[in-house]
Design a protein around this motif. Structure first.
Motif, short mmCIF file in Angstrom:
data_model
loop_
_atom_site.label_atom_id
_atom_site.label_comp_id
_atom_site.label_asym_id
_atom_site.label_seq_id
_atom_site.Cartn_x
_atom_site.Cartn_y
_atom_site.Cartn_z
N ALA A 199 -5.71 -5.85 -4.04
CA ALA A 199 -5.91 -4.64 -2.80
C ALA A 199 -6.14 -6.06 -1.72
O ALA A 199 -5.77 -5.79 -0.47
N ALA A 218 -2.60 -5.24 0.28
CA ALA A 218 -1.91 -4.21 0.76
C ALA A 218 -0.65 -3.80 1.85
O ALA A 218 -0.40 -3.63 1.80
N LEU A 225 -5.09 -0.47 -5.95
CA LEU A 225 -4.18 -1.81 -5.90
C LEU A 225 -5.93 -3.10 -5.88
O LEU A 225 -6.00 -4.07 -6.35
N ARG A 237 0.81 -1.61 -0.06
CA ARG A 237 0.22 -0.35 0.05
C ARG A 237 1.05 1.31 0.33
O ARG A 237 0.90 2.21 -0.78
#
Length: 267
Positions: A129, A132, A123, A94
């Motif tokens: 995602a 992250a 993401l 992230r």
């Protein structure tokens, strides 16, 4: 936004690498650069994302010379995925993607809700995602490529510039990354070694040889047996791909261009 490379010349270390290149990357299209090693593809792209300064000619973004734009403003319009990619980020996935928001932030400014939403969407678009919180250094090569593409998405550019984005990736990750690029629906200028990948993903191709654009057009117009023999030095047939209908290049891996089929090739 449209990119127009106009009579571009680039030289360094006393050598001209790009000589009078002319090309257009149309708005919303994926424009490919193909050519042999040393043909000037990476040098041209480095000039587009302002890593190199041209010795003559210019790169226009929607009619404006890129050199007239402040660096931060240019970075809001153009995001680059160069070949030289750091692999030692001691950051989470992230955090790497959030670096794409830098052109929009003042010094020492923190994230706001808009930044967090943009990073989350990038993401998700890159299929990362659920990764992250992982360290970037713990990822596979294919996963790192997806993260760096997500960072480019988070930059929210009008133009993506990618230099060999599928290099060192296995077939599955190549297909996934090119599908992401296609789905992004942004103006893209991308250098590719794999001519069949270029034929599949690109709307238009520009062929470079010795720093000059020698052919431009759709993949079907450009990737002819004659051009492949002249520019790449290979014998090939171009047929329709049985699954997609795209041009498919079948290379003769036994006989170089100019040699008689079946002739013995001596080292």
């Amino acid at each position: 936004m449209r990119i127009h490379v106009e009579d571009l010349h680039v030289a360094y270390a006393g050598r001209t690498v790009v000589a009078g290149a002319q090309l257009v990357a149309a708005e919303g299209e994926i424009t490919g650069l193909v050519g042999p090693n040393g043909s000037g593809k990476s040098t041209l792209l480095r000039t587009v994302y302002r890593h190199l300064r041209p010795t003559a000619g210019r790169v226009l973004l929607a009619g404006t010379d890129l050199r007239e734009l402040a660096p931060a403003r240019a970075a809001r319009h153009i995001a680059a995925l160069p070949q030289e990619r750091g692999s030692d980020f001691e950051l989470t996935v992230r955090e790497v993607v959030a670096m794409g928001r830098t052109p929009y932030k003042r010094a020492f400014a923190g994230e706001d809700a808009g930044d967090r939403e943009t990073v989350a969407r990038a993401l998700a678009d890159a299929g990362m995602a659920d990764q992250a919180g992982r360290r970037f250094t713990a990822l596979s090569g294919g996963e790192r490529q997806r993260v760096l593409l997500a960072r480019a998405f988070a930059q929210q550019p009008d133009v993506l510039v990618l230099d060999e984005p599928t290099n060192h990736l296995d077939v599955r990750h190549q297909v996934e990354l090119l599908a992401l690029l296609r789905a992004a629906r942004r103006t893209a200028l991308v250098a590719l070694h794999d001519l069949n990948a270029a034929a599949s993903v690109c709307d238009r191709l520009h062929v470079l040889c010795a720093g000059t654009v020698v052919a431009s057009g759709t993949p079907r117009e450009v990737l002819t047996p004659a051009l492949l023999a002249e520019v790449f030095g290979v014998r090939a047939a171009v047929v329709d791909h049985p699954l997609t209908g795209d041009p498919l290049i079948a290379f003769d891996h036994r006989t170089p261009a100019g040699a008689e089929p079946g002739a013995e090739v001596r080292a």
